[in-house]
Design an enzyme around this catalytic site. Sequence first.
Site, PDB file in Angstrom:
ATOM      1  N   ASP A 196      -0.597  -9.283  -0.269  1.00 11.27           N
ATOM      2  CA  ASP A 196      -0.960  -9.276  -1.689  1.00 11.27           C
ATOM      3  C   ASP A 196      -1.980 -10.380  -1.978  1.00 11.27           C
ATOM      4  OD1 ASP A 196       1.056  -7.452  -1.805  1.00 11.27           O
ATOM      5  OD2 ASP A 196       2.306  -8.576  -3.218  1.00 11.27           O
ATOM      6  N   ASP A 205       4.196   2.072  -3.029  1.00 10.93           N
ATOM      7  CA  ASP A 205       4.501   0.864  -2.267  1.00 10.93           C
ATOM      8  C   ASP A 205       5.459   1.202  -1.124  1.00 10.93           C
ATOM      9  OD1 ASP A 205       4.465  -1.816  -1.589  1.00 10.93           O
ATOM     10  OD2 ASP A 205       4.847  -2.510  -3.630  1.00 10.93           O
TER      11      ASP A 205
HETATM   12  C1  GLA Z   1       4.190  -5.406  -3.421  1.00  9.69           C
HETATM   13  C2  GLA Z   1       2.757  -4.915  -3.545  1.00  9.69           C
HETATM   14  C3  GLA Z   1       2.098  -5.564  -4.753  1.00  9.69           C
HETATM   15  C4  GLA Z   1       2.898  -5.229  -5.999  1.00  9.69           C
HETATM   16  C5  GLA Z   1       4.345  -5.662  -5.834  1.00  9.69           C
HETATM   17  C6  GLA Z   1       5.238  -5.176  -6.963  1.00  9.69           C
HETATM   18  O1  GLA Z   1       4.250  -6.768  -3.109  1.00  9.69           O
HETATM   19  O2  GLA Z   1       2.037  -5.197  -2.383  1.00  9.69           O
HETATM   20  O3  GLA Z   1       0.756  -5.118  -4.891  1.00  9.69           O
HETATM   21  O4  GLA Z   1       2.815  -3.852  -6.244  1.00  9.69           O
HETATM   22  O5  GLA Z   1       4.893  -5.168  -4.619  1.00  9.69           O
HETATM   23  O6  GLA Z   1       6.550  -5.512  -6.817  1.00  9.69           O
END
Ligand code: GLA
Length: 430
Positions: free
Chosen positions: A224, A163
């Site tokens: 997301d 990430d």
């Molecule tokens: C980000 C990523 C998600 C997930 C969260 C976890 O938002 O884009 O897919 O992994 O972090 O905290």
Amino acid sequence: MGSPTSLPATALLWLSLWTAWAQALDNGLALTPTMGWLHWERFLCNTNCDSDPHNCISEQLFMQMADLMVSEGWKNVGYQYVCIDDCWLAATRDAQNRLQPDMKRFPSGIKKLADYVHSKGLKLGIYQDVGKKTCAGFPGSFGFYELDAQTFADWGIDLLKFDGCNYGTLNLLAEGYRNMSLALNKTGRSIVYSCEWPFYMKFFKQPNYTEIREYCNHWRNFDDIYDSWNSLKTILDWTAGHQDLIVPAAGPGGWNDPDMLVIGNFGLSWDQQVTQMALWAIMAAPLLMSNDLRTIDPNSKALLQNKEVIAINQDPLGKQGYLERKVEDFELWKRPLSQGALAVAVVNRREIGSSRSFVLLGNDWACKQKCVITRLLPTHKDLGLHNCTSAIKVQVNPTGTVLLKLTASEDTAHHKLFSESDTWHSMDTL
Ligand code: GLA
């Protein structure tokens, strides 16, 4: 100008740099989009095992999912990676600066969990972050890329979702993604590298997908996913709106990642689940489900396990599909497949009324000879042999999708050849 002897040295330097890049690019993994299960969308950062032992992020959850991946046929159709997302870590590193899991929730440790997952013939994925902290606030990998890569390799990890929260500067973001890629490569273990590099960078600068592809096996570009039609729509619209930039970047070894499949959860109607499955196949997207395999309903399960649709997603040619045109709130998406075949998806983007019909003409698939047409979604139906003058009418529910596969065929002996008038007569039944 350098001396004659300095030229070979420069050439050697370039050669060694090129070799490093080539290795990072060509790790032999993800030749087709990764398939598996990832905890985030469904289970989020639930660390409360006292009050919610069944759903908290713990070794038990991943062991249960691994068991079900085998016993419920997921592994048989290609889902292979069981992936841990954020919130597996302890609040601090150990005395040697190594990462450690939360010992209450992962009492056996990650190596044991990996052994367990491997004993089922599956692979284990894990999550970390390029910055000082993960998105949920656990210790990030910044300053420890080599150590963390080695720790993952020692544990037997097979995929890293990396990430980009708390990355600092754009330079550090890029350096971090590159360095972790090289560090993983250096361990000698085959570890799929899943990035969010372009997602974090795109707010400031257009991502260089040629470079990203050299370092990552797949990469998130956009927000997301949520368990809703609205979220799904924004992902499809972003993808279509940027397809000239991102579609050419996809191919064996590197894929655009529109995020998890949320089929089998709470927020999508049946037709919307069909749309997600069909479009993730068209987009050559990693198929990482985030759902509860313990309670998933049979229809969602059958959709996710649909072998014909999975075969489109996994097509060895590895070309990502694209939105060809929009007409009257219909979207026509196409994906070229190996052996001259073609996948066609018709999405009804109207959110009112009843099912509507859309007519596909022969020139929609540019069938040079004859085409065998099969409807794969929402249900399987053989539509027979067609030629360039054929017209096919499909009925598509609001927010739903009809997915077709067209295979070139010169063999008229075993198929009924539909003449134009036959087809028109039979259209209502398609
Ligand atoms: C980000 C990523 C998600 C997930 C969260 C976890 O938002 O884009 O897919 O992994 O972090 O905290």
